[in-house]
Scaffold this active site. Structure first.
Site, PDB file in Angstrom:
ATOM      1  N   GLY A   1       0.647  -0.810  -0.153  1.00 22.00           N
ATOM      2  CA  GLY A   1      -0.068  -0.119  -0.421  1.00 22.00           C
ATOM      3  C   GLY A   1       0.897   0.862   0.174  1.00 22.00           C
ATOM      4  O   GLY A   1       2.337   1.278  -0.164  1.00 22.00           O
TER       5      GLY A   1
ATOM      6  N   GLN B   1       1.377   3.493   2.046  1.00 28.47           N
ATOM      7  CA  GLN B   1       2.478   3.650   3.580  1.00 28.47           C
ATOM      8  C   GLN B   1       2.813   2.235   3.650  1.00 28.47           C
ATOM      9  O   GLN B   1       3.387   2.368   4.836  1.00 28.47           O
ATOM     10  CB  GLN B   1       1.415   4.011   4.449  1.00 28.47           C
ATOM     11  CG  GLN B   1       1.389   6.117   4.405  1.00 28.47           C
ATOM     12  CD  GLN B   1       2.246   6.740   4.671  1.00 28.47           C
ATOM     13  OE1 GLN B   1       2.769   6.278   4.969  1.00 28.47           O
ATOM     14  NE2 GLN B   1       2.275   8.024   3.330  1.00 28.47           N
ATOM     15  N   SER B   2       3.769   1.422   2.840  1.00 35.67           N
ATOM     16  CA  SER B   2       3.665   0.609   3.302  1.00 35.67           C
ATOM     17  C   SER B   2       5.204   0.377   3.991  1.00 35.67           C
ATOM     18  O   SER B   2       6.587   0.841   3.015  1.00 35.67           O
ATOM     19  CB  SER B   2       4.088  -0.630   1.789  1.00 35.67           C
ATOM     20  OG  SER B   2       4.761  -1.525   2.008  1.00 35.67           O
ATOM     21  N   ASN B   3       6.027   0.013   4.551  1.00 40.60           N
ATOM     22  CA  ASN B   3       7.190  -0.865   5.190  1.00 40.60           C
ATOM     23  C   ASN B   3       8.032  -1.432   4.493  1.00 40.60           C
ATOM     24  O   ASN B   3       9.027  -0.814   4.745  1.00 40.60           O
ATOM     25  CB  ASN B   3       7.327  -0.984   6.580  1.00 40.60           C
ATOM     26  CG  ASN B   3       6.152   0.509   7.707  1.00 40.60           C
ATOM     27  OD1 ASN B   3       6.655   1.944   7.082  1.00 40.60           O
ATOM     28  ND2 ASN B   3       4.859  -0.142   8.495  1.00 40.60           N
TER      29      ASN B   3
ATOM     30  N   VAL C   1       7.644  -1.708   1.140  1.00 40.10           N
ATOM     31  CA  VAL C   1       8.426  -1.465   0.045  1.00 40.10           C
ATOM     32  C   VAL C   1       9.595  -0.291   0.094  1.00 40.10           C
ATOM     33  O   VAL C   1      10.151  -0.588  -0.395  1.00 40.10           O
ATOM     34  CB  VAL C   1       7.304  -1.004  -0.741  1.00 40.10           C
ATOM     35  CG1 VAL C   1       7.682   0.580  -1.373  1.00 40.10           C
ATOM     36  CG2 VAL C   1       6.073  -1.661  -0.924  1.00 40.10           C
TER      37      VAL C   1
END
Ligand code: PLP
Length: 320
Positions: A71, A73-75, A77
């Site tokens: 998503g 706000q993916s950590n 990624v």
């Protein structure tokens, strides 16, 4: 399989949290925090331990490009992009959102780390996995050798990082009674269970990403244990499914309370999407008597702080 050395800062500290413990009804010496928010890779979090195994696998297979998605706000990624840069690999990430007008939180770090970003628009979990798969095919036709990781690095290989974390915990606290952790994909939970050998020792708190955790976690825990040559875990899976509010990423009053308590008593910053809800789950379990006041309890801080600086959460903190 061995993890790639030097990628994750491990072992992480296990800190006593007696001030927080007292505030939520634990006896002194009962509550600890495992600081897996201090694992390195552009801000830290639980994905570092997974990436240490995933990247070792990628290198062993001769891959030249890390590929994953998440998503906005993916950590995962953000941390995959950091790992790729540190290893000199290329990186492609699929983000299930349109590009934001003003980048905030993790997106600021993504833009700094500069992976190839595919802004795929709003997609559900399986829709996003499908685009990641399409990208794998596209990269291969371009002559690249992509290493495809599922959303959240949630493969058996990635979760092996949490078998090692369980070993660290047992080394520091041989009489530990309960570990509490946020459940996104459930991979971290499953790895901990595989390492501790008993479902009764881990309470997962569902943050609302997927509906099938009750099936996923035991299946994954068994597969991970087998892959690591550990005995099959005993006991019944424990998941609190009552903490995510209106859904993944939704704010809740008890999450706000958890963030405030951790900050005020320990100077510990939790995040609104994962660890705040996991802490709300621990608080509820103690208040409702499902955890005894003297149970040696470890709260796993899985990271996620950058999301706090996304506009919606910044406003939520500023305007209670
Ligand atoms: C990804 C993530 C989790 C969830 O981990 P899973 O292994 O997918 O269950 C928890 N906390 C934070 C901060 C994360 O980024």
């Amino acid at each position: 399989m061995d993890p790639l050395p030097g990628l994750a800062h491990v072992p992480t500290p296990l800190e006593p949290a007696d001030r927080l413990g007292r505030a939520i009804g634990f006896e002194p010496g009962a509550l600890f925090v495992k600081r897996d928010d201090c694992t390195g890779l552009a801000g830290g979090g639980n994905k570092a331990r997974k990436l240490a195994y995933l990247c070792a696998d990628a290198m062993a297979q001769g891959c030249d490009t890390l590929l994953t998605g998440g998503g906005r706000q993916s950590n995962h990624v953000r941390m995959t992009a950091a790992a790729a840069n540190k290893l000199g690999l290329d990186c492609t990430v699929v983000i299930s959102s349109r590009p934001p007008a003003t980048p905030t939180g993790n997106v600021v770090l993504d833009l700094l780390l500069r992976p190839d970003i595919v802004w795929a628009g709003e997609l559900d979990y399986y829709g996003l996995e499908a685009v990641i798969e399409e990208e794998a095919v596209r990269l291969a036709t371009e002559g690249k050798r992509p290493y495809r990781m599922p959303i959240g690095g949630a493969s058996t290989v990635g979760a092996m990082g949490y078998v090692a974390a369980a070993d660290e915990l047992l080394g520091d606290l041989p009489d530990l009674g309960l570990v509490v952790v946020a459940d996104g994909s459930g991979g971290t939970h499953a790895g901990l269970v595989a390492g501790l050998g008993d479902h009764a020792k881990v309470l997962g708190v569902d943050v609302g990403t997927r509906p099938d955790l009750d099936m996923q976690v035991p299946a994954k825990a068994a597969a991970i244990a087998e892959a690591c040559g550990r005995p099959a875990p005993i006991g019944d899976v424990q998941i609190d499914r009552g903490r995510y509010g209106a859904g993944y990423g939704a704010t809740t009053d008890e999450c706000r309370e958890a963030l405030g308590l951790a900050a005020a008593t320990e100077g510990l910053v939790l995040d609104p999407v994962y660890t705040g809800k996991a802490m709300a789950g621990l608080i509820a379990a103690r208040r409702e008597g499902r955890v005894a006041p003297d149970t040696r309890t470890v709260f796993v801080h899985t990271g996620g702080m950058p999301a706090l600086f996304a506009h919606a959460y910044a406003d939520w903190i500023a305007n209670p």
